[in-house]
Design an enzyme around this catalytic site. Structure first.
Site, mmCIF file in Angstrom:
data_model
loop_
_atom_site.group_PDB
_atom_site.id
_atom_site.type_symbol
_atom_site.label_atom_id
_atom_site.label_comp_id
_atom_site.label_asym_id
_atom_site.label_seq_id
_atom_site.Cartn_x
_atom_site.Cartn_y
_atom_site.Cartn_z
ATOM 1 N N HIS A 63 7.569 50.660 27.257
ATOM 2 C CA HIS A 63 8.772 50.744 28.107
ATOM 3 C C HIS A 63 9.205 52.182 28.368
ATOM 4 C CE1 HIS A 63 9.855 46.347 26.765
ATOM 5 N NE2 HIS A 63 8.873 46.398 27.651
ATOM 6 N N PRO B 198 15.139 40.156 10.224
ATOM 7 C CA PRO B 198 16.133 39.410 9.429
ATOM 8 C C PRO B 198 16.614 38.136 10.122
ATOM 9 C CG PRO B 198 17.100 41.442 10.305
ATOM 10 C CD PRO B 198 15.655 41.441 10.708
ATOM 11 N N GLN C 5 8.004 48.822 22.000
ATOM 12 C CA GLN C 5 8.869 48.631 23.169
ATOM 13 C C GLN C 5 9.973 49.687 23.158
ATOM 14 O OE1 GLN C 5 9.799 44.122 23.595
ATOM 15 N NE2 GLN C 5 9.065 44.442 21.518
ATOM 16 N N ALA D 247 13.303 45.952 8.251
ATOM 17 C CA ALA D 247 12.001 46.622 8.265
ATOM 18 C C ALA D 247 11.972 47.824 7.327
ATOM 19 C CB ALA D 247 11.667 47.055 9.692
ATOM 20 N N THR E 217 11.751 42.838 16.757
ATOM 21 C CA THR E 217 11.933 42.550 18.189
ATOM 22 C C THR E 217 12.426 41.123 18.374
ATOM 23 O OG1 THR E 217 10.872 42.369 20.350
ATOM 24 C CG2 THR E 217 9.422 42.106 18.426
ATOM 25 N N VAL F 53 12.051 53.159 23.261
ATOM 26 C CA VAL F 53 12.009 54.347 24.119
ATOM 27 C C VAL F 53 12.495 55.579 23.354
ATOM 28 C CG1 VAL F 53 12.299 52.968 26.215
ATOM 29 C CG2 VAL F 53 14.343 53.851 25.056
HETATM 30 C C1 BJW Z 1 15.814 44.130 12.768
HETATM 31 C C2 BJW Z 1 16.625 44.971 12.041
HETATM 32 C C3 BJW Z 1 16.018 45.603 10.972
HETATM 33 C C4 BJW Z 1 17.834 44.221 13.598
HETATM 34 N N1 BJW Z 1 14.745 45.383 10.700
HETATM 35 N N2 BJW Z 1 14.545 43.932 12.488
HETATM 36 C C5 BJW Z 1 7.947 35.807 31.562
HETATM 37 C C6 BJW Z 1 8.946 34.896 31.278
HETATM 38 C C7 BJW Z 1 10.290 35.190 31.588
HETATM 39 C C8 BJW Z 1 10.641 36.405 32.186
HETATM 40 C C9 BJW Z 1 9.643 37.292 32.471
HETATM 41 C C10 BJW Z 1 8.322 36.990 32.170
HETATM 42 N N3 BJW Z 1 7.550 38.065 32.540
HETATM 43 C C11 BJW Z 1 8.377 39.015 33.063
HETATM 44 C C12 BJW Z 1 9.646 38.565 33.045
HETATM 45 C C13 BJW Z 1 10.848 39.289 33.523
HETATM 46 C C14 BJW Z 1 11.375 40.300 32.536
HETATM 47 C C15 BJW Z 1 11.765 39.570 31.263
HETATM 48 O O1 BJW Z 1 11.064 39.585 30.267
HETATM 49 N N4 BJW Z 1 12.920 38.944 31.287
HETATM 50 C C16 BJW Z 1 13.414 38.195 30.127
HETATM 51 C C17 BJW Z 1 14.587 38.922 29.478
HETATM 52 C C18 BJW Z 1 13.826 36.817 30.590
HETATM 53 N N5 BJW Z 1 10.421 41.366 32.280
HETATM 54 C C19 BJW Z 1 10.329 42.411 33.094
HETATM 55 O O2 BJW Z 1 11.051 42.532 34.069
HETATM 56 C C20 BJW Z 1 9.285 43.448 32.782
HETATM 57 N N6 BJW Z 1 8.544 43.750 33.956
HETATM 58 C C21 BJW Z 1 7.653 42.914 34.467
HETATM 59 O O3 BJW Z 1 7.319 41.892 33.932
HETATM 60 O O4 BJW Z 1 7.155 43.356 35.657
HETATM 61 C C22 BJW Z 1 6.274 42.530 36.398
HETATM 62 C C23 BJW Z 1 5.845 43.346 37.594
HETATM 63 C C24 BJW Z 1 4.493 43.486 37.847
HETATM 64 C C25 BJW Z 1 4.078 44.251 38.952
HETATM 65 C C26 BJW Z 1 5.029 44.844 39.761
HETATM 66 C C27 BJW Z 1 6.375 44.720 39.497
HETATM 67 C C28 BJW Z 1 6.780 43.962 38.399
HETATM 68 C C29 BJW Z 1 9.925 44.774 32.382
HETATM 69 C C30 BJW Z 1 10.633 44.682 31.080
HETATM 70 C C31 BJW Z 1 11.288 46.032 30.777
HETATM 71 C C32 BJW Z 1 12.196 45.958 29.584
HETATM 72 N N7 BJW Z 1 12.954 47.155 29.504
HETATM 73 C C33 BJW Z 1 13.954 47.288 28.456
HETATM 74 C C34 BJW Z 1 14.837 48.520 28.766
HETATM 75 C C35 BJW Z 1 14.131 49.809 28.438
HETATM 76 C C36 BJW Z 1 15.026 50.985 28.634
HETATM 77 C C37 BJW Z 1 16.237 50.956 27.750
HETATM 78 O O5 BJW Z 1 16.116 50.902 26.511
HETATM 79 O O6 BJW Z 1 17.322 51.004 28.294
HETATM 80 O O7 BJW Z 1 13.300 47.443 27.191
HETATM 81 S S1 BJW Z 1 14.961 45.822 28.212
HETATM 82 C C38 BJW Z 1 15.076 45.979 26.470
HETATM 83 O O8 BJW Z 1 14.444 44.843 25.841
HETATM 84 C C39 BJW Z 1 14.250 47.206 26.095
HETATM 85 C C40 BJW Z 1 13.527 46.741 24.867
HETATM 86 O O9 BJW Z 1 12.357 47.482 24.663
HETATM 87 C C41 BJW Z 1 13.270 45.278 25.154
HETATM 88 C C42 BJW Z 1 13.041 44.443 23.966
HETATM 89 O O10 BJW Z 1 14.147 44.460 23.145
HETATM 90 P P1 BJW Z 1 13.937 44.455 21.568
HETATM 91 O O11 BJW Z 1 13.240 45.673 21.146
HETATM 92 O O12 BJW Z 1 13.343 43.175 21.164
HETATM 93 O O13 BJW Z 1 15.456 44.616 21.048
HETATM 94 P P2 BJW Z 1 16.584 43.524 20.857
HETATM 95 O O14 BJW Z 1 17.874 44.255 20.797
HETATM 96 O O15 BJW Z 1 16.461 42.412 21.814
HETATM 97 O O16 BJW Z 1 16.256 42.858 19.425
HETATM 98 C C43 BJW Z 1 16.321 43.599 18.222
HETATM 99 C C44 BJW Z 1 15.723 42.757 17.115
HETATM 100 O O17 BJW Z 1 15.720 43.533 15.926
HETATM 101 C C45 BJW Z 1 16.529 41.481 16.799
HETATM 102 O O18 BJW Z 1 15.649 40.363 16.706
HETATM 103 C C46 BJW Z 1 17.149 41.764 15.423
HETATM 104 O O19 BJW Z 1 17.261 40.604 14.608
HETATM 105 C C47 BJW Z 1 16.125 42.714 14.847
HETATM 106 N N8 BJW Z 1 16.632 43.624 13.830
HETATM 107 N N9 BJW Z 1 17.915 44.971 12.632
HETATM 108 C C48 BJW Z 1 14.060 44.511 11.495
HETATM 109 N N10 BJW Z 1 16.772 46.457 10.175
#
Ligand code: BJW
Length: 245
Positions: free
Chosen positions: A122, A217, A104, A234, A191, A106
């Protein structure tokens, strides 16, 4: 460094597997100094929520603000280096004939570490798209306005990432879903499991019989559904895992 305890079942499953899926999130890059998505807001950006900047609506309302946020993050990514966690996944890729890394993130750090086949769900923060047409554009070549303008149509350029409410790249999502359906073991690493459809991939895999291992963690919504949880960073756990296989 204290050795993480890797359960024998994790090693046995990974040793026996032929098809492995790895899903990564921002946590794998935390030890490279790239803030996680939900921890990213510091300094000048502390007053904004990341979720409110990463939308097409936010860009339409205030293109300069959103562009500047990405410019700041691009700088962080440019200065970062892959860490031991990224490198351990390169070693895992070499071990399996059928290994799919899906991220996920970027930040491009998996490719910079040496992973050869990375599905970027993403997008990639180093790229730019025309906000009107969605076509890739090289920002550096086109003027000094902020954000720069599309040389074809004059619309603003935007970062080549997937924002909330936008569809994921079709081929990338299809490849990730296929890998989820065929894999015997899934590693979900760093994630929060909050963002769909990526968050559903380990659950799809589990529904198709995969053994799910989470590396984080902190507990996430996936934790109760994981077969094993390796609780820790990780950058420590993955090299230990790779060395023991
Ligand atoms: C460690 C650590 C260490 C710390 N070792 N670990 C179903 C249910 C509900 C909602 C939806 C659904 N389906 C779709 C949705 C809507 C929405 C969504 O999911 N919303 C929820 C938030 C409620 N999804 C979308 O809108 C997606 N699009 C979509 O579904 O389109 C449908 C469609 C179809 C056809 C036409 C039109 C539309 C798009 C999602 C795009 C996400 N984009 C982002 C931004 C990218 C650009 C940017 O970076 O600015 O992607 S959002 C952000 O979240 C980013 C990440 O990739 C993504 C995930 O985050 P991630 O990687 O999990 O990071 P964190 O910060 O959340 O967590 C970090 C983790 O690391 C933590 O757990 C820590 O504990 C851990 N950690 N140190 C290991 N050392």
């Amino acid at each position: 460094m204290v050795a993480a305890l890797i359960p024998e079942e994790v090693l046995a499953r990974l040793r026996a597997a032929e098809r492995v899926l790895v899903l990564t999130g921002a946590g794998i890059s935390a030890e490279s100094g790239v803030p996680t998505f939900r921890d990213a807001q510091t300094g000048l950006w502390a007053k904004y929520r990341a979720e409110e900047l990463a939308t097409p609506e936010a860009f339409a309302a205030n293109p300069r603000l959103v562009w500047d946020w990405y410019a700041w993050r691009r700088e962080l990514v440019a200065q970062a280096e892959p860490n031991a966690g990224h490198r351990a996944l390169v070693a895992l890729e070499e071990r399996y004939a059928d290994f799919q890394l899906v991220t996920q993130n970027v930040d491009g750090l998996h490719a910079r570490a040496g992973s050869s086949d990375v599905v970027e769900l993403h997008g990639n923060i180093t790229q730019n798209l025309c906000f009107a047409e969605g076509t890739p554009v090289d920002a550096h070549a086109h003027g000094s306005s902020v954000p720069p303008r599309c040389p074809r149509c004059g619309a603003y350029l935007r970062p080549g990432v997937v924002w909330f409410g936008e569809a994921l790249p079709r081929e990338a999502l299809a490849r990730a879903e296929q890998a989820a359906r065929r894999s015997e073991v899934v590693l979900s690493i760093g994630t929060s499991g909050l963002v769909h459809p990526a968050a559903g991939l380990p659950l799809t895999a589990r529904a198709h019989g995969a053994f799910v291992i989470e590396v984080n963690p902190t507990a996430t919504p996936l934790t109760p559904h994981a077969d094993q949880v390796l609780s820790g960073p990780a950058g420590q756990i993955l090299p230990e895992l790779a060395a023991l296989l």
